[in-house]
Design an enzyme around this catalytic site. Structure first.
Site: not given
Ligand code: ARG
Length: 458
Positions: A109, A155, A276, A289
């Site tokens: 421990n 915003h 891609s 990302e």
């Protein structure tokens, strides 16, 4: 045979061995475990529990085991249970009966408690260094781009023009807090649990101060029961990581949107982009990302730790074995994210013209105009209303505020003159901010100077 099997009549079930074992995860604590055992045996020899010859045998054995592990000569087995049992068994195998004396005045421990603390302390130091490297990258780009102007948002709507360097230095400020938070956490965790035994202390006259010196802790933990029960430092590190990762995630999100064609402000280097499999034209911001994505896992690590500890009675409970998976995953993900982010910033370029053009559309100078009208004795609430009407007029007629004629302005403010067009100039809007910490050049140069001094002192 298990080192603790004395009171058992039956073998453990195989599935139980598998379920109980943590060696697949905690084997990475081998260095800290050996470091702790070396210190412990040195202390046992100092207080006369081990003769100096026995200590030498143990020391040599442990050093050999270290090299065996580092040279891949040790195969970790589920039946070893955890790294502590594994190393102790290897020692006994190597040096025989003297090896069985190592665990005197110690419990697994306090052993696991000291191993993990040593490990997390090192990780926090690495994180602090990587944080500095990212801060350096942000500082460099900010310093190189003091004259570049971009839209500032609230915003995600264009709000007021700001300097790119001012924007980058906002992240610098966030990371500086992160750095300080880790440094505070480090101080608090720099206290040694070893010597606590299972929970109550031990019956030997151990020298914990001596152990503390060897292991490089600042103090010893005052209460043995607390020493073996405490995982605060794991949670605090994980919490500081979660907060720091939130900062990286916000920056990552901005990198994603600002490098999109819709914004087209930032250009990522090819090194930190991917293509891609089907669309030949694509260049995707995967690194940013992934940082954003891994933030979710990192929050998960913190929540797992908090829930794991909640309601556990003192002292050690096996639940606590689950802490390692979480803290290892959190520190691994955070370290690589900091490093990737620094490299991404270092290699990124900024599209000055695009950013400047974006400040021209969207009435980012409307607040400056409202402030200007105040200088004619108009109360701010009224000038706000007037400029609101002028903006509506401009929208209806497809104009900017600069395009509106002086006659039109005079309909609202009789004394207004050509100076209004100077006020509306975007560069003027940036410079007109006078308050401390604002986006004007003098203020940003001050931020850069402070940052450079701070970085130098580190
Ligand atoms: N593998 C355990 C852990 O990581 C070590 C401590 C075990 N202590 C015990 N009393 N079973 O938590």
């Amino acid at each position: 045979m298990k080192l603790w099997s004395g009171r058992f009549k039956e073998n453990t079930n195989e599935l139980m061995d598998l379920f109980n074992a943590s060696i697949d995860i905690d084997s990475r604590l081998y260095k800290e475990d050996i470091e702790g055992s070396l210190a412990h045996s040195q202390m046992l020899s100092k207080i006369g529990i081990l003769t100096s010859d026995e200590y030498k045998q143990i020391e040599n054995g442990l050093i050999e085991i270290l090299s065996d592990i580092e040279n891949n000569r040790v195969e970790f087995k589920v039946t070893d249970e955890d790294i502590h049992m594994c190393i102790e068994s290897l020692l006994i195998e190597k040096i025989g009966v003297v090896g069985k004396k190592l665990h005197t005045a110690r419990s697994r421990n306090d052993q696991v408690a000291v191993d993990l603390r040593l490990y997390v302390k090192k990780e926090v130091k690495k994180i602090m260094l990587l944080t500095l490297q990212l801060m350096e990258a942000l500082y460099q780009k900010a310093n190189d781009n003091v004259e570049v102007i971009m839209p500032g948002y609230t915003h995600l709507q264009r709000a007021q023009p700001i300097r790119l360097s001012f924007y980058l230095m906002a992240y610098f400020s966030m990371l500086k807090r992160d750095y300080i938070r880790f440094s505070n956490a480090y101080q608090l965790m720099d206290s040694m649990p070893l010597g606590a035994g299972a929970l109550a202390g031990t019956g030997y006259e151990t020298d914990r101060e001596y152990l503390k010196e060897i292991l490089g802790f600042d103090s010893i933990m005052e209460n043995a029961l607390d020493a073996v029960s405490d995982r605060d430092y794991v949670i605090e590190t994980s919490s500081d990581i979660a907060l720091g990762m939130m900062h990286l995630s916000r920056l990552a999100e901005e990198i994603v949107i600002y490098s999109s064609k819709e914004f087209d402000f930032f250009a990522l280097s090819d090194q930190f982009s991917t293509g891609s499999s089907i669309m030949p034209q694509k260049k995707n911001p995967d690194a940013a990302e992934l940082i954003r994505g891994k933030t979710g896992s990192i929050y998960g690590n913190l929540i797992s730790l908090l829930v794991m500890m909640k309601g556990l009675p003192l002292a050690y409970n096996k639940d606590m074995q689950e802490d390692k998976k979480q803290i290892f995953e959190a520190t691994d993900n955070y370290k690589i994210s900091l490093e990737i982010m620094a490299k991404m910033i270092n290699t990124m370029t900024f599209k000055e013209d695009k950013m400047y053009m974006a400040t021209k559309e969207g009435f980012l100078n409307a607040t400056d105009l409202a402030d200007y009208l105040v200088s004619f004795g108009i109360p701010f609430r009224e000038s706000h209303e007037i400029v609101g009407n002028l903006v509506a007029f401009a929208i209806d007629n497809n104009l900017t505020l600069e395009d509106i004629s002086l006659d039109k302005y005079k309909e609202y403010v009789i004394d207004i003159d050509e100076k209004v067009y100077e006020i509306l100039d975007i560069k003027n809007c940036v410079e007109s901010k006078k308050s401390a910490g604002s986006t004007n050049k003098k203020s940003v140069l001050k931020m850069l100077e402070n940052a450079s001094k701070w970085l130098e002192e580190k």
